[in-house]
Design a protein around this motif. Structure first.
Motif, PDB file in Angstrom:
ATOM      1  N   LEU A  65       5.851   4.436  -1.847  1.00 22.76           N
ATOM      2  CA  LEU A  65       5.659   3.059  -1.388  1.00 22.76           C
ATOM      3  C   LEU A  65       6.750   2.666  -0.396  1.00 22.76           C
ATOM      4  O   LEU A  65       6.485   2.358   0.744  1.00 22.76           O
ATOM      5  CB  LEU A  65       5.658   2.108  -2.580  1.00 22.76           C
ATOM      6  N   LYS A  66       7.970   2.656  -0.856  1.00 22.02           N
ATOM      7  CA  LYS A  66       9.094   2.263   0.001  1.00 22.02           C
ATOM      8  C   LYS A  66      10.219   3.280  -0.056  1.00 22.02           C
ATOM      9  O   LYS A  66      10.794   3.635   0.949  1.00 22.02           O
ATOM     10  CB  LYS A  66       9.642   0.902  -0.445  1.00 22.02           C
ATOM     11  N   GLU A  95       0.828  -1.199   0.000  1.00 22.10           N
ATOM     12  CA  GLU A  95       0.000   0.000   0.000  1.00 22.10           C
ATOM     13  C   GLU A  95       0.862   1.248   0.000  1.00 22.10           C
ATOM     14  O   GLU A  95       1.862   1.336   0.708  1.00 22.10           O
ATOM     15  CB  GLU A  95      -0.929   0.021   1.228  1.00 22.10           C
ATOM     16  N   TYR A  96       0.422   2.220  -0.783  1.00 21.83           N
ATOM     17  CA  TYR A  96       1.112   3.490  -0.844  1.00 21.83           C
ATOM     18  C   TYR A  96       0.699   4.393   0.322  1.00 21.83           C
ATOM     19  O   TYR A  96      -0.388   4.257   0.878  1.00 21.83           O
ATOM     20  CB  TYR A  96       0.801   4.205  -2.154  1.00 21.83           C
ATOM     21  N   THR A 135      -9.236  -0.103   2.061  1.00 21.43           N
ATOM     22  CA  THR A 135      -9.565  -1.284   1.283  1.00 21.43           C
ATOM     23  C   THR A 135     -10.106  -0.821  -0.054  1.00 21.43           C
ATOM     24  O   THR A 135     -10.762   0.222  -0.113  1.00 21.43           O
ATOM     25  CB  THR A 135     -10.603  -2.173   2.004  1.00 21.43           C
ATOM     26  N   GLY A 136      -9.828  -1.556  -1.089  1.00 19.21           N
ATOM     27  CA  GLY A 136     -10.333  -1.169  -2.394  1.00 19.21           C
ATOM     28  C   GLY A 136      -9.924   0.255  -2.723  1.00 19.21           C
ATOM     29  O   GLY A 136      -8.753   0.574  -2.825  1.00 19.21           O
ATOM     30  N   ASN A 137     -10.917   1.102  -2.874  1.00 21.31           N
ATOM     31  CA  ASN A 137     -10.655   2.509  -3.179  1.00 21.31           C
ATOM     32  C   ASN A 137     -11.125   3.426  -2.064  1.00 21.31           C
ATOM     33  O   ASN A 137     -11.416   4.582  -2.290  1.00 21.31           O
ATOM     34  CB  ASN A 137     -11.310   2.880  -4.506  1.00 21.31           C
ATOM     35  N   GLU A 152      12.208   2.455   6.882  1.00 26.98           N
ATOM     36  CA  GLU A 152      12.446   1.154   6.260  1.00 26.98           C
ATOM     37  C   GLU A 152      11.352   0.147   6.596  1.00 26.98           C
ATOM     38  O   GLU A 152      10.986  -0.683   5.757  1.00 26.98           O
ATOM     39  CB  GLU A 152      13.809   0.623   6.712  1.00 26.98           C
ATOM     40  N   ASP A 153      10.821   0.226   7.830  1.00 23.42           N
ATOM     41  CA  ASP A 153       9.752  -0.695   8.204  1.00 23.42           C
ATOM     42  C   ASP A 153       8.381  -0.219   7.711  1.00 23.42           C
ATOM     43  O   ASP A 153       7.376  -0.895   7.918  1.00 23.42           O
ATOM     44  CB  ASP A 153       9.722  -0.933   9.720  1.00 23.42           C
ATOM     45  N   ARG A 154       8.345   0.947   7.094  1.00 25.15           N
ATOM     46  CA  ARG A 154       7.142   1.549   6.502  1.00 25.15           C
ATOM     47  C   ARG A 154       6.064   1.883   7.521  1.00 25.15           C
ATOM     48  O   ARG A 154       4.930   2.162   7.153  1.00 25.15           O
ATOM     49  CB  ARG A 154       6.556   0.638   5.417  1.00 25.15           C
ATOM     50  N   LYS A 155       6.403   1.918   8.782  1.00 22.95           N
ATOM     51  CA  LYS A 155       5.402   2.213   9.796  1.00 22.95           C
ATOM     52  C   LYS A 155       5.234   3.701  10.027  1.00 22.95           C
ATOM     53  O   LYS A 155       4.316   4.122  10.749  1.00 22.95           O
ATOM     54  CB  LYS A 155       5.759   1.511  11.109  1.00 22.95           C
ATOM     55  N   SER A 156       6.097   4.507   9.448  1.00 25.40           N
ATOM     56  CA  SER A 156       5.933   5.946   9.579  1.00 25.40           C
ATOM     57  C   SER A 156       6.567   6.653   8.389  1.00 25.40           C
ATOM     58  O   SER A 156       7.353   6.052   7.638  1.00 25.40           O
ATOM     59  CB  SER A 156       6.549   6.462  10.881  1.00 25.40           C
TER      60      SER A 156
END
Lengths: 109, 113
Positions: free
Chosen positions: A51-52, A31-32, A93-95, A66-70
């Motif tokens: 994204l990353k 997820e972006y 979810t979805g859009n 790096e863990d994408r949590k923030s």
């Protein structure tokens, strides 16, 4: 449970960098993260997404841990026109996108 | 101006009346979203269209709310038997698949008296 957590408000001196943090610890791996801002009485305006990897465009830079949590949105040289509510958004979810309550940034002369 | 437009910009109605709002997305955009925003809160997702198909609806969208996008271009959002709790800004946004970058209109501010 909140999908994103942001400080309610922040101040920044004009000409300085504004660093706006966001926690999104439940984000899924693919997820972006999106950032929008809303100037009073206007519709939200897209700023950047990622994204990353770190991303940069003409408006801002986005740093994702790096863990994408923030993540942190950086406005490199804040101007008075950057005074707005900034939303960190993840897709639920979805859009369906979750905006949360955002951070009210005030740029001080 | 080729941005998203919404009409009307402001609407004042009495409780119990029906109201309809219109959204014209950016012309080539195939995705269209409706949001509701109350004072001090961020926009809350209501519903989403891809072309003319309504693919997702939030639980916020009660039976009194209905949205259409008959030809995959403009969309309408109707609220029947309005209540004071419906007072809010109703925002429309559009995007071009597969991007999720949404472009928002200026919103329609509804006041129910």
């Amino acid at each position: 449970d909140a999908k994103t957590t942001q400080p309610t408000s922040m101040d920044c001196a004009e000409g300085r960098a504004a660093n706006l943090p966001c926690n999104h610890s439940t984000i899924s791996g693919n997820e972006y993260v999106y950032w929008y801002r809303q100037i009073h009485s206007q519709g939200p305006q897209y700023i950047i997404h990622g994204l990353k990897n770190n991303e940069t465009n003409e408006m801002a830079s986005l740093i994702i841990t790096e863990d994408r949590k923030s993540s942190t949105l950086i406005l490199p040289h804040a101007t008075l026109r950057d005074t707005a509510v900034y939303y960190c958004i993840v897709r639920v979810t979805g859009n369906q996108f979750y905006f949360g309550t955002g951070t009210s940034l005030t740029v001080i002369p | 101006d080729t941005g998203v437009s919404q009409d009307p910009r402001h609407k004042i109605t009495k409780r119990g009346q029906n109201v309809t709002f219109r959204c014209d997305p950016i012309s080539e955009h195939n995705r269209l979203y409706w949001y509701r925003q109350t004072l001090g809160q961020g926009p809350e997702f209501l519903t989403y269209f891809q072309n003319e198909a309504q693919l997702e609806k939030s639980r916020l969208l009660s039976d009194r709310f209905s949205a259409e996008r008959p030809k995959g271009s403009f969309s309408t959002l109707e609220i029947q038997r309005t209540e004071q709790g419906d007072s809010a800004m109703y925002l429309c946004a559009s995007s071009l698949a597969p991007s999720h970058e949404q472009y928002f209109g200026p919103g329609t501010r509804l006041t129910v008296t």
